[in-house]
Design a protein around this motif. Sequence first.
Motif, PDB file in Angstrom:
ATOM      1  N   HIS A  48       0.618  -1.348   0.072  1.00 24.07           N
ATOM      2  CA  HIS A  48      -0.361  -0.091  -0.024  1.00 24.07           C
ATOM      3  C   HIS A  48       1.146   0.881   0.442  1.00 24.07           C
ATOM      4  CE1 HIS A  48      -3.400   2.144   2.548  1.00 24.07           C
ATOM      5  NE2 HIS A  48      -2.688   3.430   1.254  1.00 24.07           N
ATOM      6  N   LEU A  71      -7.801  -2.921  -0.917  1.00 21.42           N
ATOM      7  CA  LEU A  71      -7.380  -3.399   0.105  1.00 21.42           C
ATOM      8  C   LEU A  71      -7.798  -4.462   0.646  1.00 21.42           C
ATOM      9  CD1 LEU A  71      -5.017  -0.226   0.795  1.00 21.42           C
ATOM     10  CD2 LEU A  71      -4.168  -2.024   0.177  1.00 21.42           C
ATOM     11  N   ALA A  72      -9.057  -4.316   1.000  1.00 19.27           N
ATOM     12  CA  ALA A  72      -9.870  -4.368   2.082  1.00 19.27           C
ATOM     13  C   ALA A  72     -10.043  -6.049   0.828  1.00 19.27           C
ATOM     14  CB  ALA A  72     -10.645  -4.055   2.531  1.00 19.27           C
ATOM     15  N   GLN A 107      -7.265  -8.753   1.305  1.00 15.13           N
ATOM     16  CA  GLN A 107      -6.506  -9.103   2.473  1.00 15.13           C
ATOM     17  C   GLN A 107      -7.834  -9.551   3.193  1.00 15.13           C
ATOM     18  OE1 GLN A 107      -5.471  -5.775   5.656  1.00 15.13           O
ATOM     19  NE2 GLN A 107      -5.649  -4.094   4.054  1.00 15.13           N
ATOM     20  N   GLN A 108      -8.828  -9.410   2.784  1.00 14.10           N
ATOM     21  CA  GLN A 108     -10.567 -11.086   2.348  1.00 14.10           C
ATOM     22  C   GLN A 108      -9.059 -11.518   1.294  1.00 14.10           C
ATOM     23  OE1 GLN A 108     -14.566  -9.640   0.945  1.00 14.10           O
ATOM     24  NE2 GLN A 108     -14.886 -10.316   2.918  1.00 14.10           N
ATOM     25  N   TYR A 164      -4.095 -11.729   1.359  1.00 16.87           N
ATOM     26  CA  TYR A 164      -2.993 -10.940   0.821  1.00 16.87           C
ATOM     27  C   TYR A 164      -2.922 -10.382   1.964  1.00 16.87           C
ATOM     28  CZ  TYR A 164      -3.966 -11.314  -4.041  1.00 16.87           C
ATOM     29  OH  TYR A 164      -3.631 -12.039  -5.423  1.00 16.87           O
ATOM     30  N   ALA A 165      -1.740 -10.937   2.413  1.00 18.14           N
ATOM     31  CA  ALA A 165      -0.694  -9.731   3.345  1.00 18.14           C
ATOM     32  C   ALA A 165      -0.458  -8.340   2.982  1.00 18.14           C
ATOM     33  CB  ALA A 165       0.731 -10.703   3.936  1.00 18.14           C
ATOM     34  N   TYR A 166      -0.581  -8.073   3.905  1.00 17.06           N
ATOM     35  CA  TYR A 166      -1.357  -6.295   3.856  1.00 17.06           C
ATOM     36  C   TYR A 166       0.621  -5.697   4.298  1.00 17.06           C
ATOM     37  CZ  TYR A 166      -1.641  -1.348   4.789  1.00 17.06           C
ATOM     38  OH  TYR A 166      -1.604   0.123   4.657  1.00 17.06           O
ATOM     39  N   LYS A 206       2.764  -2.123   4.471  1.00 10.95           N
ATOM     40  CA  LYS A 206       2.667  -1.047   4.641  1.00 10.95           C
ATOM     41  C   LYS A 206       4.341  -0.251   4.220  1.00 10.95           C
ATOM     42  CE  LYS A 206       1.203   3.570   4.406  1.00 10.95           C
ATOM     43  NZ  LYS A 206      -0.520   4.277   4.342  1.00 10.95           N
TER      44      LYS A 206
END
Length: 111
Positions: A9, A98-99, A102-103, A106-108, A110
């Motif tokens: 992100h 992004l949500a 992740q749903q 995927y690992a977030y 930053k």
Amino acid sequence: MSDLKLVLHVDQADRWPAALTNLANLTRDYPDADVRVVANGAGVYAFLGDTDLLGKMRQASEHQVRFEVCANALHEHAIDPGQLPDWAQVVPAGVVALAEAQQGGYAYIKP
């Protein structure tokens, strides 16, 4: 690790160098990883012009990294989506992208 899924992100222009270093390392060390980059906020400015950042992004896109650019941020910053490189995909909302990532497991990250 072929099942590695990451979403980076970038919402600030000054975070691109760190993100691109992450991408270079990922595409080198984990070529089978599924990697997405979501840009929103001031992060969308990096898609304009002809810069070394864009060259590195293009190179990452050639390694199957997907670049998703927030339509809301483009509108907010008065950027015509037609100015984006052809390898950048406009998504309706960066935060939703992004949500959804992740749903989808995927690992977030930053940078």
